[in-house]
Design a protein around this motif. Structure first.
Motif, PDB file in Angstrom:
ATOM      1  N   ASN A   1       0.811  -1.219   0.000  1.00  0.00           N
ATOM      2  CA  ASN A   1       0.000   0.000   0.000  1.00  0.00           C
ATOM      3  C   ASN A   1       0.844   1.268   0.000  1.00  0.00           C
ATOM      4  O   ASN A   1       0.346   2.358   0.242  1.00  0.00           O
ATOM      5  CB  ASN A   1      -0.927   0.016   1.219  1.00  0.00           C
ATOM      6  CG  ASN A   1      -2.050  -0.987   1.077  1.00  0.00           C
ATOM      7  OD1 ASN A   1      -2.459  -1.296  -0.034  1.00  0.00           O
ATOM      8  ND2 ASN A   1      -2.531  -1.517   2.183  1.00  0.00           N
ATOM      9  N   THR A   2       2.135   1.128  -0.238  1.00  0.00           N
ATOM     10  CA  THR A   2       3.007   2.294  -0.391  1.00  0.00           C
ATOM     11  C   THR A   2       3.415   2.404  -1.855  1.00  0.00           C
ATOM     12  O   THR A   2       3.107   1.544  -2.664  1.00  0.00           O
ATOM     13  CB  THR A   2       4.257   2.186   0.501  1.00  0.00           C
ATOM     14  OG1 THR A   2       5.066   1.106   0.022  1.00  0.00           O
ATOM     15  CG2 THR A   2       3.885   1.964   1.953  1.00  0.00           C
ATOM     16  N   SER A   3       4.113   3.462  -2.197  1.00  0.00           N
ATOM     17  CA  SER A   3       4.590   3.639  -3.557  1.00  0.00           C
ATOM     18  C   SER A   3       6.015   4.152  -3.518  1.00  0.00           C
ATOM     19  O   SER A   3       6.422   4.831  -2.580  1.00  0.00           O
ATOM     20  CB  SER A   3       3.707   4.640  -4.314  1.00  0.00           C
ATOM     21  OG  SER A   3       4.306   5.009  -5.537  1.00  0.00           O
TER      22      SER A   3
ATOM     23  N   ASN B   1       9.546   1.316 -31.851  1.00  0.00           N
ATOM     24  CA  ASN B   1       8.919   0.990 -30.572  1.00  0.00           C
ATOM     25  C   ASN B   1       8.611   2.251 -29.782  1.00  0.00           C
ATOM     26  O   ASN B   1       9.301   3.265 -29.892  1.00  0.00           O
ATOM     27  CB  ASN B   1       9.833   0.087 -29.742  1.00  0.00           C
ATOM     28  CG  ASN B   1      10.023  -1.287 -30.347  1.00  0.00           C
ATOM     29  OD1 ASN B   1       9.152  -1.791 -31.057  1.00  0.00           O
ATOM     30  ND2 ASN B   1      11.155  -1.905 -30.078  1.00  0.00           N
ATOM     31  N   GLY B   2       7.583   2.169 -28.929  1.00  0.00           N
ATOM     32  CA  GLY B   2       7.252   3.287 -28.059  1.00  0.00           C
ATOM     33  C   GLY B   2       8.260   3.444 -26.941  1.00  0.00           C
ATOM     34  O   GLY B   2       8.925   2.494 -26.532  1.00  0.00           O
ATOM     35  N   GLY B   3       8.392   4.664 -26.437  1.00  0.00           N
ATOM     36  CA  GLY B   3       9.290   4.940 -25.324  1.00  0.00           C
ATOM     37  C   GLY B   3       8.693   4.467 -24.009  1.00  0.00           C
ATOM     38  O   GLY B   3       7.472   4.366 -23.856  1.00  0.00           O
ATOM     39  N   SER B   4       9.553   4.184 -23.036  1.00  0.00           N
ATOM     40  CA  SER B   4       9.126   3.659 -21.742  1.00  0.00           C
ATOM     41  C   SER B   4       9.262   4.701 -20.643  1.00  0.00           C
ATOM     42  O   SER B   4       9.953   5.709 -20.796  1.00  0.00           O
ATOM     43  CB  SER B   4       9.957   2.420 -21.387  1.00  0.00           C
ATOM     44  OG  SER B   4       9.749   1.373 -22.314  1.00  0.00           O
ATOM     45  N   GLY B   5       8.610   4.454 -19.516  1.00  0.00           N
ATOM     46  CA  GLY B   5       8.655   5.345 -18.364  1.00  0.00           C
ATOM     47  C   GLY B   5       7.734   4.789 -17.296  1.00  0.00           C
ATOM     48  O   GLY B   5       7.608   3.572 -17.150  1.00  0.00           O
ATOM     49  N   LEU B   6       7.099   5.652 -16.521  1.00  0.00           N
ATOM     50  CA  LEU B   6       6.028   5.178 -15.645  1.00  0.00           C
ATOM     51  C   LEU B   6       4.803   4.789 -16.475  1.00  0.00           C
ATOM     52  O   LEU B   6       4.010   3.939 -16.081  1.00  0.00           O
ATOM     53  CB  LEU B   6       5.660   6.250 -14.623  1.00  0.00           C
ATOM     54  CG  LEU B   6       6.759   6.624 -13.623  1.00  0.00           C
ATOM     55  CD1 LEU B   6       6.273   7.700 -12.663  1.00  0.00           C
ATOM     56  CD2 LEU B   6       7.244   5.407 -12.867  1.00  0.00           C
ATOM     57  N   ALA B   7       4.645   5.449 -17.640  1.00  0.00           N
ATOM     58  CA  ALA B   7       3.654   5.053 -18.646  1.00  0.00           C
ATOM     59  C   ALA B   7       4.350   5.062 -19.996  1.00  0.00           C
ATOM     60  O   ALA B   7       5.259   5.865 -20.233  1.00  0.00           O
ATOM     61  CB  ALA B   7       2.462   6.008 -18.651  1.00  0.00           C
ATOM     62  N   GLY B   8       3.964   4.159 -20.884  1.00  0.00           N
ATOM     63  CA  GLY B   8       4.661   3.984 -22.155  1.00  0.00           C
ATOM     64  C   GLY B   8       3.920   4.560 -23.337  1.00  0.00           C
ATOM     65  O   GLY B   8       2.686   4.622 -23.359  1.00  0.00           O
ATOM     66  N   GLY B   9       4.693   4.989 -24.360  1.00  0.00           N
ATOM     67  CA  GLY B   9       4.117   5.462 -25.612  1.00  0.00           C
ATOM     68  C   GLY B   9       3.752   4.308 -26.524  1.00  0.00           C
ATOM     69  O   GLY B   9       4.241   3.187 -26.382  1.00  0.00           O
ATOM     70  N   GLY B  10       2.865   4.568 -27.478  1.00  0.00           N
ATOM     71  CA  GLY B  10       2.427   3.542 -28.415  1.00  0.00           C
ATOM     72  C   GLY B  10       3.478   3.231 -29.466  1.00  0.00           C
ATOM     73  O   GLY B  10       4.356   4.047 -29.774  1.00  0.00           O
ATOM     74  N   GLY B  11       3.408   2.008 -30.026  1.00  0.00           N
ATOM     75  CA  GLY B  11       4.319   1.608 -31.086  1.00  0.00           C
ATOM     76  C   GLY B  11       3.904   2.186 -32.425  1.00  0.00           C
ATOM     77  O   GLY B  11       2.715   2.251 -32.759  1.00  0.00           O
ATOM     78  N   GLY B  12       4.894   2.630 -33.225  1.00  0.00           N
ATOM     79  CA  GLY B  12       4.634   3.226 -34.532  1.00  0.00           C
ATOM     80  C   GLY B  12       4.194   2.192 -35.561  1.00  0.00           C
ATOM     81  O   GLY B  12       4.403   0.987 -35.398  1.00  0.00           O
ATOM     82  N   GLY B  13       3.597   2.682 -36.632  1.00  0.00           N
ATOM     83  CA  GLY B  13       3.087   1.805 -37.672  1.00  0.00           C
ATOM     84  C   GLY B  13       4.000   1.736 -38.884  1.00  0.00           C
ATOM     85  O   GLY B  13       4.768   2.659 -39.162  1.00  0.00           O
TER      86      GLY B  13
ATOM     87  N   ASN C   1       7.074   0.204 -22.178  1.00  0.00           N
ATOM     88  CA  ASN C   1       6.724  -0.346 -20.871  1.00  0.00           C
ATOM     89  C   ASN C   1       6.466   0.763 -19.860  1.00  0.00           C
ATOM     90  O   ASN C   1       6.912   1.904 -20.024  1.00  0.00           O
ATOM     91  CB  ASN C   1       7.843  -1.245 -20.353  1.00  0.00           C
ATOM     92  CG  ASN C   1       8.033  -2.490 -21.195  1.00  0.00           C
ATOM     93  OD1 ASN C   1       7.101  -2.949 -21.856  1.00  0.00           O
ATOM     94  ND2 ASN C   1       9.223  -3.043 -21.174  1.00  0.00           N
ATOM     95  N   GLY C   2       5.764   0.413 -18.789  1.00  0.00           N
ATOM     96  CA  GLY C   2       5.487   1.341 -17.702  1.00  0.00           C
ATOM     97  C   GLY C   2       5.790   0.695 -16.359  1.00  0.00           C
ATOM     98  O   GLY C   2       6.438  -0.350 -16.274  1.00  0.00           O
ATOM     99  N   VAL C   3       5.321   1.310 -15.295  1.00  0.00           N
ATOM    100  CA  VAL C   3       5.498   0.795 -13.934  1.00  0.00           C
ATOM    101  C   VAL C   3       4.174   0.956 -13.185  1.00  0.00           C
ATOM    102  O   VAL C   3       3.577   2.037 -13.206  1.00  0.00           O
ATOM    103  CB  VAL C   3       6.611   1.542 -13.177  1.00  0.00           C
ATOM    104  CG1 VAL C   3       6.702   1.045 -11.735  1.00  0.00           C
ATOM    105  CG2 VAL C   3       7.950   1.378 -13.882  1.00  0.00           C
ATOM    106  N   ASN C   4       3.746  -0.106 -12.536  1.00  0.00           N
ATOM    107  CA  ASN C   4       2.550  -0.026 -11.701  1.00  0.00           C
ATOM    108  C   ASN C   4       2.873   0.809 -10.470  1.00  0.00           C
ATOM    109  O   ASN C   4       3.692   0.413  -9.636  1.00  0.00           O
ATOM    110  CB  ASN C   4       2.090  -1.426 -11.298  1.00  0.00           C
ATOM    111  CG  ASN C   4       0.764  -1.426 -10.575  1.00  0.00           C
ATOM    112  OD1 ASN C   4       0.581  -0.739  -9.574  1.00  0.00           O
ATOM    113  ND2 ASN C   4      -0.176  -2.210 -11.075  1.00  0.00           N
ATOM    114  N   ILE C   5       2.280   1.982 -10.350  1.00  0.00           N
ATOM    115  CA  ILE C   5       2.607   2.894  -9.255  1.00  0.00           C
ATOM    116  C   ILE C   5       2.255   2.298  -7.899  1.00  0.00           C
ATOM    117  O   ILE C   5       2.939   2.548  -6.907  1.00  0.00           O
ATOM    118  CB  ILE C   5       1.899   4.250  -9.480  1.00  0.00           C
ATOM    119  CG1 ILE C   5       2.628   5.019 -10.578  1.00  0.00           C
ATOM    120  CG2 ILE C   5       1.841   5.066  -8.194  1.00  0.00           C
ATOM    121  CD1 ILE C   5       2.053   6.370 -10.889  1.00  0.00           C
ATOM    122  N   GLN C   6       1.237   1.475  -7.831  1.00  0.00           N
ATOM    123  CA  GLN C   6       0.836   0.897  -6.556  1.00  0.00           C
ATOM    124  C   GLN C   6       1.816  -0.167  -6.075  1.00  0.00           C
ATOM    125  O   GLN C   6       2.136  -0.245  -4.885  1.00  0.00           O
ATOM    126  CB  GLN C   6      -0.563   0.284  -6.669  1.00  0.00           C
ATOM    127  CG  GLN C   6      -1.066  -0.336  -5.361  1.00  0.00           C
ATOM    128  CD  GLN C   6      -2.430  -0.959  -5.500  1.00  0.00           C
ATOM    129  OE1 GLN C   6      -3.002  -0.960  -6.585  1.00  0.00           O
ATOM    130  NE2 GLN C   6      -2.956  -1.488  -4.408  1.00  0.00           N
TER     131      GLN C   6
END
Length: 316
Positions: free
Chosen positions: A28-30, A210-222, A236-241
């Motif tokens: 329950n922490t982040s 490919n999309g860039g990563s972080g806490l939330a990720g960007g979409g992949g190009g076409g 890729n991202g990270v589950n904040i919880q």
């Protein structure tokens, strides 16, 4: 004599010896909240917020909506993320993810609680993102690129200089978009990594980036080619919880038209969606960017995936 006990995370052995009503389990922490605070609410829609009367200040993490992928091989950037202390308030705004249109794509909405605000990613082929969101892709060449947004705390967004056939977006609070290329069999640039990932670059005669990563990720190009198109994954991202990695969706590889759609970017709560046929994957809940649709014959393109909705985390 030296003290042999060291302070550990909540939920460590010391806490387990004598648990009580003030005990805070590690789940329950982040990793971006002050030590010892407990996650009390996760909010996914705008409206009223109920805070106990004895609570004056709340620590909030706001995630804006991700942009949708474009229907002409351009992907969406991830929503912005902002955090900090604010006075407890009785309402919030949660940004929706963008929805693809016939030409570009829809922008994500902003998320706000009290004085903490995170921007939604600006849609493809529209302009630079704001308030920490990752940059979306573009269908233009040369000067046609988009930058990530400076975030709530003033951290600058990533940029990209169109000086190569496949330049990658740069780091920033919001990653820059990958370069859009029209060179035969080239691969679009990877979206910039950052707090929020930028969109992967489009390729008119090759494979998307490919999309860039972080806490939330960007979409992949076409991709858009009569040859083989390598699938572009969402960032890729990270589950904040929980601190666990969330994964971008997979694109679709194949030879010729009807292939090359990009995966959706991961959000702070869910994985990104996989591409399906010529359609890009949807961004994950918590600001993931939508994947790009595949380029098809006759100037037609598959639809882009929707951006992931924003989300709000409250600790007190």
């Amino acid at each position: 004599m030296a003290n042999t006990f060291e302070r550990g995370l909540s939920g460590s052995q010391v806490s387990q010896w004598a648990q009580n009503d003030t005990y805070t389990p590690a789940i329950n922490t982040s990793f971006i909240t002050p030590y010892g605070l407990k996650l009390q609410q996760i909010i996914t829609s705008s409206g009223s917020v109920t805070i106990p009367a004895n609570i004056t200040f709340v620590y909030a993490i706001c995630v804006g909506g991700g942009a949708a992928g474009g229907s002409y091989t351009a992907a969406g950037g991830a929503g912005g993320i902002a955090w900090g202390w604010t006075l407890a308030t009785s309402s919030c705004i949660i940004g929706s993810g963008g929805v693809g249109t016939a030409y570009g794509s829809g922008s994500g909405g902003y998320t706000q609680y009290g004085n903490i605000m995170a921007g939604g990613a600006t849609g493809t082929n529209i302009g630079n993102s704001t308030l920490g969101a990752g940059a979306s892709g573009t269908i233009e060449f040369g000067s046609g690129y988009q930058n990530g947004g400076t975030n709530y705390w003033g951290m600058p967004g990533g940029t990209i200089a169109p000086t190569s056939i496949s330049v990658n977006g740069s780091l920033g609070s919001g990653g820059g978009s990958g370069f859009c290329t029209q060179v035969l069999n080239a691969v679009g640039g990877k979206g910039g990594d950052g707090i929020s990932g930028g969109a992967g670059g489009r390729a008119t005669q090759g494979s998307g980036g490919n999309g860039g990563s972080g806490l939330a990720g960007g979409g992949g190009g076409g991709g858009n080619s009569t040859g083989f198109r390598t699938a572009a994954s969402g960032g890729n991202g990270v589950n904040i919880q929980t601190g666990v990695i969330t994964f971008g969706g997979l694109g679709i590889s194949g030879t010729g038209f009807n292939y090359g759609s990009g995966g959706g970017g991961a959000g702070t709560a869910n994985n990104g969606g996989n591409a399906s046929g010529t359609a890009g994957g949807n961004g994950g809940l918590g600001g993931g960017g939508g994947g790009a649709g595949a380029g098809m014959s006759g100037g037609v393109s598959g639809s882009g995936g929707n951006g992931g909705n924003g989300i709000l985390y409250l600790y007190y």
